[in-house]
Design an enzyme around this catalytic site. Structure first.
Site, PDB file in Angstrom:
ATOM      1  N   ASN A  43       0.983  -1.061  -0.017  1.00 36.10           N
ATOM      2  CA  ASN A  43      -0.045  -0.082   0.084  1.00 36.10           C
ATOM      3  C   ASN A  43       0.946   1.478   0.184  1.00 36.10           C
ATOM      4  O   ASN A  43       0.477   2.305   0.405  1.00 36.10           O
ATOM      5  CB  ASN A  43      -0.969  -0.037   1.136  1.00 36.10           C
ATOM      6  CG  ASN A  43      -1.801  -1.194   1.234  1.00 36.10           C
ATOM      7  OD1 ASN A  43      -2.403  -1.500   0.180  1.00 36.10           O
ATOM      8  ND2 ASN A  43      -2.151  -1.750   2.279  1.00 36.10           N
ATOM      9  N   HIS A 129     -14.269  -2.002   7.604  1.00 38.72           N
ATOM     10  CA  HIS A 129     -13.162  -2.718   8.135  1.00 38.72           C
ATOM     11  C   HIS A 129     -13.485  -3.647   9.194  1.00 38.72           C
ATOM     12  O   HIS A 129     -14.162  -3.087  10.217  1.00 38.72           O
ATOM     13  CB  HIS A 129     -11.999  -1.655   8.341  1.00 38.72           C
ATOM     14  CG  HIS A 129     -10.724  -2.224   8.396  1.00 38.72           C
ATOM     15  ND1 HIS A 129     -10.131  -2.792   9.686  1.00 38.72           N
ATOM     16  CD2 HIS A 129      -9.870  -2.865   7.471  1.00 38.72           C
ATOM     17  CE1 HIS A 129      -8.858  -3.483   9.479  1.00 38.72           C
ATOM     18  NE2 HIS A 129      -8.781  -3.388   8.227  1.00 38.72           N
ATOM     19  N   GLU A 169     -16.031   4.114   4.983  1.00 32.87           N
ATOM     20  CA  GLU A 169     -14.409   4.315   4.762  1.00 32.87           C
ATOM     21  C   GLU A 169     -14.452   5.224   3.792  1.00 32.87           C
ATOM     22  O   GLU A 169     -15.487   5.475   2.855  1.00 32.87           O
ATOM     23  CB  GLU A 169     -13.738   2.973   4.232  1.00 32.87           C
ATOM     24  CG  GLU A 169     -13.816   1.891   5.364  1.00 32.87           C
ATOM     25  CD  GLU A 169     -13.009   0.489   4.904  1.00 32.87           C
ATOM     26  OE1 GLU A 169     -12.185   0.753   3.893  1.00 32.87           O
ATOM     27  OE2 GLU A 169     -13.268  -0.455   5.388  1.00 32.87           O
ATOM     28  N   SER A 173     -10.622  -0.927   1.290  1.00 34.46           N
ATOM     29  CA  SER A 173      -9.672  -1.699   0.956  1.00 34.46           C
ATOM     30  C   SER A 173      -9.698  -2.850   0.005  1.00 34.46           C
ATOM     31  O   SER A 173      -8.491  -2.990  -0.457  1.00 34.46           O
ATOM     32  CB  SER A 173      -9.137  -1.817   2.378  1.00 34.46           C
ATOM     33  OG  SER A 173     -10.020  -2.836   3.079  1.00 34.46           O
ATOM     34  N   ASP A 198     -13.175   6.277   8.070  1.00 32.11           N
ATOM     35  CA  ASP A 198     -11.621   5.666   8.144  1.00 32.11           C
ATOM     36  C   ASP A 198     -11.234   6.165   6.721  1.00 32.11           C
ATOM     37  O   ASP A 198     -11.787   5.522   5.683  1.00 32.11           O
ATOM     38  CB  ASP A 198     -11.951   4.123   8.299  1.00 32.11           C
ATOM     39  CG  ASP A 198     -10.806   3.478   8.371  1.00 32.11           C
ATOM     40  OD1 ASP A 198      -9.622   3.982   8.276  1.00 32.11           O
ATOM     41  OD2 ASP A 198     -10.823   2.187   8.813  1.00 32.11           O
ATOM     42  N   HIS A 201      -7.193   4.309   3.540  1.00 31.83           N
ATOM     43  CA  HIS A 201      -6.685   4.296   1.949  1.00 31.83           C
ATOM     44  C   HIS A 201      -6.833   5.669   1.257  1.00 31.83           C
ATOM     45  O   HIS A 201      -6.576   5.568  -0.106  1.00 31.83           O
ATOM     46  CB  HIS A 201      -7.225   3.109   1.324  1.00 31.83           C
ATOM     47  CG  HIS A 201      -6.789   1.824   2.142  1.00 31.83           C
ATOM     48  ND1 HIS A 201      -5.679   1.108   1.354  1.00 31.83           N
ATOM     49  CD2 HIS A 201      -7.547   0.988   2.854  1.00 31.83           C
ATOM     50  CE1 HIS A 201      -5.643  -0.051   2.155  1.00 31.83           C
ATOM     51  NE2 HIS A 201      -6.443   0.001   3.359  1.00 31.83           N
ATOM     52  N   LYS A 224      -0.131   3.586   4.764  1.00 33.85           N
ATOM     53  CA  LYS A 224      -0.348   3.543   3.355  1.00 33.85           C
ATOM     54  C   LYS A 224       0.383   4.517   2.623  1.00 33.85           C
ATOM     55  O   LYS A 224       1.659   4.522   2.170  1.00 33.85           O
ATOM     56  CB  LYS A 224      -1.861   3.254   3.337  1.00 33.85           C
ATOM     57  CG  LYS A 224      -2.526   2.230   3.587  1.00 33.85           C
ATOM     58  CD  LYS A 224      -2.751   1.947   4.869  1.00 33.85           C
ATOM     59  CE  LYS A 224      -3.626   0.741   4.996  1.00 33.85           C
ATOM     60  NZ  LYS A 224      -3.810   0.491   6.571  1.00 33.85           N
TER      61      LYS A 224
END
Length: 370
Positions: A43, A129, A169, A173, A198, A201, A224
């Protein structure tokens, strides 16, 4: 080895996982010691983890502060490096205050288990997640899920549960798609609910933070796009003060090392000072998707660095990933329970350091294997 029910359970479960193609094992990373392998599994989207500026920053941070924080933040482990990183993150995102953790998983767990209890309703995206799922369940809060990125379903749940909390998110992910953050923010405002994002990413590679604060509480990670280690919770000062006073994960853990905080601050600055890294990443994403189209490889709608190639069967996914590695390409073989049953996939992650040749070769090899 002595016989014991727990050991017997372990043996049976491990055998079943192996038979189903779901057994996870550690393996050495594909670092500079094996330059023949082109890594499409990590990542480090902007290539910061090995940047010379980052190596220098880590050296400088260790020289100034040493290599460890030596104590909990509430004892003597909170340094100027931590404070400066928190302030920089707040300046960048528009939040009032921040709190550092050693990982995104621990940050999510701390946030949810400290803030919520049985009197709260948490409404989360179906693909949220694992750290959030576990945290909500442990908190005792009423837990409701809306269909992935389905605004109508989220609105239905909010209508029945105003004054609640919505969690999503920014970039998912496993699928690489983005949440409709602005629309979710408006819904939360309409039903007097908090929006928690979140941003693991997304932080550093999506423009959301440049457009002003887009949520009430934001969790960012440094492992990441920032290429280093740690995480932060960003939000209202009242929330952060409460976390400092009440979060067991924060109170009873040795603080993130100040050298790591110093390094993360350097990474934040590099994302602002070197826009060419993000430009290279976006160009490579477009190159990969175009090459897949030419080779009839079906992709999802993701426009981010996460580009899944759905295979379906877990054993077949592992076999293809193994063959790719033998041919010089490291990719993630993602299987249940990380993704739903029947949705095992190759998780291709593009970064700014990949060349057009790397991408073209990978796509050609995938096309011959799937």
């Amino acid at each position: 080895m002595v016989s014991h029910p727990i050991l017997d359970k372990i043996s049976q479960r491990m055998q079943q996982l192996n038979n189903d193609g779901l057994l996870r094992k550690r393996k050495l990373s594909h670092d500079n010691s094996n330059p023949s392998v082109i890594d499409f599994s990590h990542n480090d989207y902007l290539g910061l983890a090995s940047a010379n500026e980052m190596v220098d920053a880590l050296t400088q941070g260790a020289t100034i502060y040493g290599v460890g924080s030596k104590a909990s933040p509430l004892v003597s482990g909170y340094s100027q490096a931590h404070l400066q990183l928190e302030q920089s993150l707040c300046e960048l995102t528009g939040h009032e205050a921040g709190l550092l953790f050693c990982s995104g998983f621990s940050a999510n767990q701390a946030l949810i288990k400290t803030l919520f209890d049985a009197n709260n309703v948490v409404i989360a995206d179906k693909l949220i997640h694992a750290s959030i799922i576990d945290g909500v369940r442990d908190s005792g809060a009423v837990f409701k899920r809306f269909k992935h990125n389905d605004l109508d379903h989220a609105k239905q749940l909010l209508e029945r549960n105003p004054d609640s909390v919505v969690i999503t998110e920014s970039v998912f992910s496993m699928d690489g798609d983005k949440a409709p953050l602005k629309s979710l923010q408006l819904l939360c405002q309409q039903y007097n609910s908090l929006l928690v994002v979140d941003d693991a990413h997304g932080f550093g590679v999506t423009p959301t933070q440049a457009n002003g604060k887009f949520c009430d509480i934001q969790v960012v990670t440094f492992g990441k796009a920032l290429g280093c280690q740690g995480a932060a919770i960003l939000g209202p000062k009242a929330v952060i003060d409460f976390m400092v006073a009440q979060s067991r994960q924060y109170i009873y853990s040795t603080a993130l090392s100040p050298a790591s905080a110093y390094l993360a601050l350097a990474a934040v600055k590099l994302t602002q000072e070197q826009p060419q890294r993000l430009a290279a990443l976006n160009a490579n994403i477009a190159e990969f998707r175009q090459a897949c189209g030419k080779n009839n490889i079906e992709l999802t709608d993701s426009t981010t660095a996460i580009q899944p190639v759905l295979i379906g069967d877990s054993n077949k996914t592992v076999l293809i990933a193994s063959k790719l590695f033998d041919l010089g390409f490291a990719v993630g073989a993602i299987r249940p329970p990380t993704v739903p049953a029947g949705q095992a996939r190759l998780r291709i992650t593009i970064n700014a350091q990949h060349s057009q040749h790397d991408i073209a070769e990978l796509v050609c090899v995938i096309a011959t294997l799937i």
